[in-house]
Design a protein around this motif. Structure first.
Motif, PDB file in Angstrom:
ATOM      1  N   VAL A  25       0.864  -1.183   0.000  1.00  0.00           N
ATOM      2  CA  VAL A  25       0.000   0.000   0.000  1.00  0.00           C
ATOM      3  C   VAL A  25       0.904   1.238   0.000  1.00  0.00           C
ATOM      4  O   VAL A  25       1.688   1.442   0.937  1.00  0.00           O
ATOM      5  CB  VAL A  25      -0.921   0.026   1.243  1.00  0.00           C
ATOM      6  CG1 VAL A  25      -1.862   1.227   1.172  1.00  0.00           C
ATOM      7  CG2 VAL A  25      -1.710  -1.271   1.359  1.00  0.00           C
ATOM      8  N   ALA A  26       0.788   2.055  -1.055  1.00  0.00           N
ATOM      9  CA  ALA A  26       1.654   3.236  -1.197  1.00  0.00           C
ATOM     10  C   ALA A  26       1.090   4.394  -0.382  1.00  0.00           C
ATOM     11  O   ALA A  26      -0.100   4.713  -0.498  1.00  0.00           O
ATOM     12  CB  ALA A  26       1.766   3.633  -2.666  1.00  0.00           C
ATOM     13  N   LEU A  27       1.948   5.002   0.422  1.00  0.00           N
ATOM     14  CA  LEU A  27       1.486   6.012   1.381  1.00  0.00           C
ATOM     15  C   LEU A  27       2.347   7.272   1.308  1.00  0.00           C
ATOM     16  O   LEU A  27       3.358   7.303   0.608  1.00  0.00           O
ATOM     17  CB  LEU A  27       1.521   5.422   2.798  1.00  0.00           C
ATOM     18  CG  LEU A  27       0.613   4.191   2.977  1.00  0.00           C
ATOM     19  CD1 LEU A  27       0.945   3.460   4.264  1.00  0.00           C
ATOM     20  CD2 LEU A  27      -0.855   4.587   2.928  1.00  0.00           C
ATOM     21  N   SER A  28       1.904   8.274   2.052  1.00  0.00           N
ATOM     22  CA  SER A  28       2.564   9.578   1.957  1.00  0.00           C
ATOM     23  C   SER A  28       3.902   9.631   2.690  1.00  0.00           C
ATOM     24  O   SER A  28       4.705  10.523   2.447  1.00  0.00           O
ATOM     25  CB  SER A  28       1.639  10.666   2.506  1.00  0.00           C
ATOM     26  OG  SER A  28       1.205  10.305   3.805  1.00  0.00           O
ATOM     27  N   SER A  29       4.157   8.713   3.605  1.00  0.00           N
ATOM     28  CA  SER A  29       5.443   8.682   4.310  1.00  0.00           C
ATOM     29  C   SER A  29       5.619   7.343   5.024  1.00  0.00           C
ATOM     30  O   SER A  29       4.641   6.602   5.212  1.00  0.00           O
ATOM     31  CB  SER A  29       5.527   9.810   5.351  1.00  0.00           C
ATOM     32  OG  SER A  29       4.665   9.539   6.436  1.00  0.00           O
ATOM     33  N   GLY A  30       6.838   7.094   5.434  1.00  0.00           N
ATOM     34  CA  GLY A  30       7.106   5.917   6.253  1.00  0.00           C
ATOM     35  C   GLY A  30       6.412   6.019   7.603  1.00  0.00           C
ATOM     36  O   GLY A  30       5.931   5.023   8.148  1.00  0.00           O
ATOM     37  N   THR A  31       6.359   7.229   8.131  1.00  0.00           N
ATOM     38  CA  THR A  31       5.700   7.440   9.425  1.00  0.00           C
ATOM     39  C   THR A  31       4.210   7.092   9.323  1.00  0.00           C
ATOM     40  O   THR A  31       3.660   6.431  10.215  1.00  0.00           O
ATOM     41  CB  THR A  31       5.857   8.912   9.870  1.00  0.00           C
ATOM     42  OG1 THR A  31       7.229   9.282   9.745  1.00  0.00           O
ATOM     43  CG2 THR A  31       5.409   9.103  11.294  1.00  0.00           C
TER      44      THR A  31
END
Ligand SMILES: *Cc1c(COP(=O)(O)O)cnc(C)c1O
Length: 491
Positions: free
Chosen positions: A165-171
């Motif tokens: 799942v591609a997300l806006s940050s690692g956090t």
């Protein structure tokens, strides 16, 4: 800079002629007008003095005639890249560095910074722009689109995970991992202490309580002996953690067999913080795919980057579906906006996913280049007996995201080494300051590797990271190595 900083100081009672002479003598093109407490009032250039004379001042008038002009300053703690950005923003070629009392501590010059060597800078390949251009051509300028889907599939394929799942940050990925594992207010979550704060913050976002686990000397990652003691104590209190966040530091996997065995015994899921270790392996498997959920970061300084971004991977379909749902505001799949839960705006943009697709194609090259940088340092400094390189554990291959080392002599102050090397425009950093040492977590419980032996504290006190970008030239690595050698010899 050739002249001593003191030589550039002028007081307001000096004349324009004095200032012109000082500019001539110092040949830096700039003077620093300071008050009697040593605080910076403004900078003075040839042009400023010329303008004074054109407005009718004469050479014997004092600098009190100069108009007030707020100087552009930066903190002496700022890193070169942000100084350069500040220069570009203001269209200038130098910035005065000041301390917290506004006293000058130095001047950053564009010429010097352009020569600076950064810790880990972005390294684009040949294809990123094509994917981004496709996004523009098709007007997919949103946190949804073909690059996002393709980047997920391509990354999942590369690491051998069923879902991504591609997300806006690692956090954001860590936060969603905790959310889908059901971490809530009042829960406890264990986490490696030797890490960047982003590993821990999501525990607090969920209102849960962290507990910190030390490192082991072999991998610098989570100590299974500390973890075991923490699990035993927690289980006796009936307060088992809801999850354990295990960090793979500086590109090396933790020793997961022991950790997973322990966690399985107590039925606790493992979240693998592989933000720094994409491209590394553990016993032949891709780093990031060992825990129940793994996360990667594509921040600007990571081994590959989308400028900012992250990914969550798992083999559990329901967890992946839930994470994706929560990352898009928890919108129910109906024809109108229907919400039964609180979600987040955490999806990756289609533009950034395009950069990611290009970067993923060169991941192997980037790993090889970083490993080559590490080897070059090792060869150049093989006779420096104080240096102990970060070990590469036998169970896997590190991506050597950062070349890390510790210094054997206990009386060496790494803080002053970092300062001395920074003066040469080389960005070196101390190793991560352990989370149990952070003021914000001063109340948090901590388990050491062994009674009386805190590995993360020892590493923090004695360790450094060297510039390690995959785009460093051999000459740059040589320069860093020789500056480090000279600094160590002078200590
Ligand atoms: C960079 C990093 C993160 C956070 O990733 P972002 O994409 O910057 O949010 C988390 N954990 C570790 C160990 C990191 O190095």
């Amino acid at each position: 800079m050739k002249s001593k900083l003191n030589n550039l100081f002028v007081f307001q009672n000096r004349t324009i002629r004095d200032a012109l002479e000082a500019l001539n003598d110092t040949a830096e093109g700039i003077l620093l007008l300071i008050d009697y407490n040593g605080k910076l009032l403004r900078t003075v250039t040839d042009g400023d003095l010329r303008r004074l004379i054109l407005t009718g001042c004469s050479l014997v008038d004092t600098l009190e005639s100069l108009p007030e002009k707020k100087p552009i300053v930066a903190s002496y703690l700022d890193v070169p890249i942000s100084l350069l950005a500040e220069m570009n923003r203001n269209g200038i070629n130098h910035i005065v560095l000041v301390d917290s009392d506004y006293k000058p501590t130095g001047i950053a010059l564009r010429g010097d910074i352009d020569k600076s060597i950064l810790l880990s800078s972005p390294h684009m390949g040949d294809e990123e722009q094509n994917f981004v251009a496709q996004a523009f051509d098709t007007n997919w300028i949103a946190p949804v689109g073909p690059n996002v889907d393709a980047f997920e599939q391509e990354l999942a394929g590369k690491v051998g995970s069923s879902y991504a799942v591609a997300l806006s940050s690692g956090t954001a990925a860590i936060h969603l991992a905790l959310r889908v594992l059901g971490v809530e207010r009042g829960d406890v979550v264990f986490c490696s202490t030797f890490t960047f704060v982003a590993s821990v913050n999501p525990i607090l976002y969920q209102g849960a309580t962290p507990l910190f686990i030390d490192s082991e000397p072999e991998s610098w990652n989570m100590s299974s002996s500390a973890l075991e003691r923490a699990l035993i104590d927690s289980s006796q209190k009936g307060m088992l953690p809801k999850a354990v966040i295990v960090v793979n530091l500086y590109g090396q996997s933790a020793d997961f067999d022991k950790i997973i065995d322990l966690c399985d015994k107590y039925g606790v899921p493992v979240v693998e913080d592989a933000a720094e270790s994409l491209g590394a392996t553990y016993k032949g498997r891709a780093s990031g795919t060992i825990g129940k959920i793994g996360i990667y970061s594509f921040n600007g300084n990571k081994i590959i980057t989308t400028s900012s971004g992250g990914m969550l991977v798992t083999n559990d379909e329901s967890l992946a579906v839930k994470a994706k749902f929560l990352s898009t505001q928890a919108r129910e799949p109906v024809g109108w906006y229907e919400h039964k839960e609180i979600g987040y705006n955490y999806r990756m943009s289609n533009i950034l996913a395009g950069i990611g697709r290009g970067q993923l194609k060169v991941l192997e090259d980037r790993v090889n280049a970083r490993r080559a940088v590490f080897e070059q340092y090792q060869n150049l400094l093989h006779d420096c007996v104080q240096i102990e390189w970060m070990p590469e554990a036998k169970f896997g291959r590190s991506n050597r995201w950062l070349t890390a080392l510790s210094l054997k002599e206990s009386n060496i102050d790494v803080g002053s080494i970092v300062k001395a090397i920074s003066k040469e425009n080389i960005e070196v950093r101390q190793l991560w300051k352990p989370m149990h040492r952070q003021p914000v977590f001063s109340e948090v419980k901590y388990y050491k590797h062994e009674e009386g032996k805190s590995i993360s504290d020892e590493l923090f006190k004695s360790g450094l990271c060297l510039p390690s970008g995959s785009n460093l030239t051999q000459a740059q690595v040589k320069r860093v190595a020789s500056v480090l050698r000279n600094t160590l010899e002078s200590m």
